[in-house]
Enzyme design. Structure first.
Site, PDB file in Angstrom:
ATOM      1  N   ASP A   1       0.832  -1.207   0.000  1.00  0.00           N
ATOM      2  CA  ASP A   1       0.000   0.000   0.000  1.00  0.00           C
ATOM      3  C   ASP A   1       0.860   1.249   0.000  1.00  0.00           C
ATOM      4  O   ASP A   1       2.041   1.204  -0.350  1.00  0.00           O
ATOM      5  CB  ASP A   1      -0.932  -0.027   1.229  1.00  0.00           C
ATOM      6  CG  ASP A   1      -2.334   0.453   0.900  1.00  0.00           C
ATOM      7  OD1 ASP A   1      -2.492   1.662   0.625  1.00  0.00           O
ATOM      8  OD2 ASP A   1      -3.264  -0.365   0.901  1.00  0.00           O
TER       9      ASP A   1
ATOM     10  N   HIS B   1      -4.349   6.284   1.980  1.00  0.00           N
ATOM     11  CA  HIS B   1      -4.892   4.968   1.626  1.00  0.00           C
ATOM     12  C   HIS B   1      -4.338   3.873   2.540  1.00  0.00           C
ATOM     13  O   HIS B   1      -5.084   3.025   3.055  1.00  0.00           O
ATOM     14  CB  HIS B   1      -4.576   4.646   0.163  1.00  0.00           C
ATOM     15  CG  HIS B   1      -5.326   3.473  -0.383  1.00  0.00           C
ATOM     16  ND1 HIS B   1      -4.852   2.173  -0.285  1.00  0.00           N
ATOM     17  CD2 HIS B   1      -6.520   3.381  -1.029  1.00  0.00           C
ATOM     18  CE1 HIS B   1      -5.716   1.341  -0.847  1.00  0.00           C
ATOM     19  NE2 HIS B   1      -6.734   2.051  -1.312  1.00  0.00           N
TER      20      HIS B   1
ATOM     21  N   SER C   1     -11.082  -1.743  -2.150  1.00  0.00           N
ATOM     22  CA  SER C   1      -9.905  -1.626  -1.281  1.00  0.00           C
ATOM     23  C   SER C   1     -10.288  -1.710   0.182  1.00  0.00           C
ATOM     24  O   SER C   1      -9.565  -2.283   1.006  1.00  0.00           O
ATOM     25  CB  SER C   1      -9.193  -0.284  -1.507  1.00  0.00           C
ATOM     26  OG  SER C   1      -8.196  -0.368  -2.479  1.00  0.00           O
TER      27      SER C   1
END
Length: 448
Positions: A219, A250, A399
């Site tokens: 990530d 994120h 996600s």
């Protein structure tokens, strides 16, 4: 059974240029006609019969072109994908660090860069005036070397590259593709609202895990001092050139969702691979992904969470398969390109557990990819996540659904030390949704 890549689409959304990032070919679109896709055999269907299987007639229906519960194949709309505009990323001093292109296959890739996996002796195959070995190093995870090649414009085609290789090695080369994170923010408001943390900690909730686990994630970097992560032992390493812009948003969101299902003392290992394309898009080169996977396997993790998606690539396929053979389970987001999208990877590889997203009422996320490779669904629409500034915010996308399934699998694997048993139990815990049995929308069912 391998999935045949359509090699025609691009993941992502409309891109605006910011900061030192420049954009070209904006608003480009790629239209893909209906094609018959060879079905993928999902990992959950590989569980031995003695622990139960859930194969319905979906693959036969797709192959024969007959009507299924979801209607005739002829009614599937022709997908249209908004092609992300290729970007040129520069350092603060103004020098070019990375140049994206839209490759002939329709995907983003690093300009004129190719990857090859093989032996140290295989470097002799690249003694060509139009090929430069930019870098090479050994991958302990797969026991082979990886080479980053730069080629001339005249040689920048797969067929041309393969001409320099013996037949046995032709399937071990691919472009240095770009893969994108799979979250789209909160669909319920134009801007994600942020909230101060409630007076609760992760230990306030009942846990599936009976023991600490070891989970890896690919990530962005994460804000590891966040309150929601304080019960974990966190280690992270960057696999990006220092000059590329990065973000923690994120990765912190994904880490927080994993942490919510991990006992105190659990280990979370993060391979930071994403650079910031703009305020809403993060990209990672295939080389960064592979280096990150190599790092996580060395940490002996129980599972690897990949909340990202992109094109099929023979190099990625080989690495994922080698990792799977070592008993390390990869779980990946199916993608946010909509129900008409062809398969996205690594989710569509047979050894990967593919995860889609539903909302709080178990309605499928409208932009989630669909297909017979989908294994499980989990909450991923307007979910509360950790924010790097110490508060929480709302995010949406496949996600955000993947971490729950990753953590659940890791817990079950830690309890049994048997991947097949962990998968069978995971399947038994899923709540059937949509058409009876396994379907291309929800997979086996929804996990809570």
């Amino acid at each position: 059974m391998k999935c045949r890549s359509l090699c025609q689409l691009v993941v992502g959304s409309f891109i605006l240029s910011v900061g030192s990032v420049t954009s070209s070919n904006a608003n480009a679109q790629l239209t893909i006609g209906r094609q018959i896709i060879e079905p993928v055999t999902p990992i959950i269907d590989s569980v031995p019969v003695d622990v139960g299987t859930v194969r319905d007639v979906l693959e036969a229906q797709v192959e024969q072109g007959v009507e299924s519960t979801f209607g005739p194949l002829a009614n599937i709309p022709t997908p249209q994908f908004t092609v992300p505009s290729p970007l040129s990323l520069t350092s603060p001093a103004g020098s070019l660090v990375l140049k994206e292109i839209k490759a002939p296959d329709g995907f983003l890739a690093v300009e004129r860069e190719w990857l090859f996996v093989g032996s140290e002796a295989d470097r002799t195959h690249f003694s060509h005036p139009d090929i430069t070995i930019e870098s090479s190093h050994y991958l302990t995870a797969i026991g082979q070397w990886i080479y980053r090649l730069k080629v001339s414009t005249s040689l920048d085609e797969l067929s041309q590259i393969r001409n320099n290789l013996p037949e046995s090695l032709k399937a071990q080369v691919g472009r240095n593709h770009i893969y994108l994170a799979q979250s789209k923010g909160n669909p319920d408001s134009q801007n994600n609202s942020q909230h101060v943390l409630a007076n609760t900690t992760p230990t306030d909730k009942p846990k599936v895990c009976q023991a600490p686990v070891r989970i890896g994630m690919i990530d962005t970097s994460i804000a590891q001092n966040h309150e929601l992560l304080k019960h974990l032992v966190i280690e992270q390493q960057s696999f990006l050139p220092q000059a590329l812009p990065t973000t923690q948003a994120h990765g912190t969101s994904v880490a927080g969702l994993l942490a919510d299902n991990m006992l105190a003392g659990s280990h979370l290992y993060n391979a930071s691979v994403f650079y910031t394309r703009n305020s809403i898009s993060q990209g990672a080169t295939l080389l960064s992904l592979i280096d990150g996977l190599n790092y996580l396997v060395a940490k002996q993790v129980d599972a690897i969470n990949m909340s990202l998606a992109g094109p099929e690539n023979p190099v990625l396929s080989k690495v994922v398969q080698k990792i799977s053979e070592q008993g390390v389970q990869i779980l990946a987001a199916v993608g946010n390109e909509g129900p008409a999208s062809p398969p996205m990877f690594p989710a569509a590889y047979p050894s990967t557990i593919a995860v889609t997203a539903v909302d709080s009422k178990h309605v499928i996320y409208r932009w989630a990819n669909q297909g017979n490779y989908v294994d499980f669904a989990a909450s991923g629409v307007s979910v509360e996540v950790a924010h790097p500034d110490g508060t929480t915010s709302r995010e949406t996308g496949t996600s955000m659904a993947t971490p729950l399934v990753s953590a659940r699998y890791a817990c079950l694997f830690r309890a049994s030390s048997n991947p097949a048993q962990a998968l069978a139990t995971l399947r038994d815990q899923a709540i059937d949704a949509g058409a009876p049995g396994r379907d291309p929308v929800f997979g086996v069912g929804i996990l809570h």
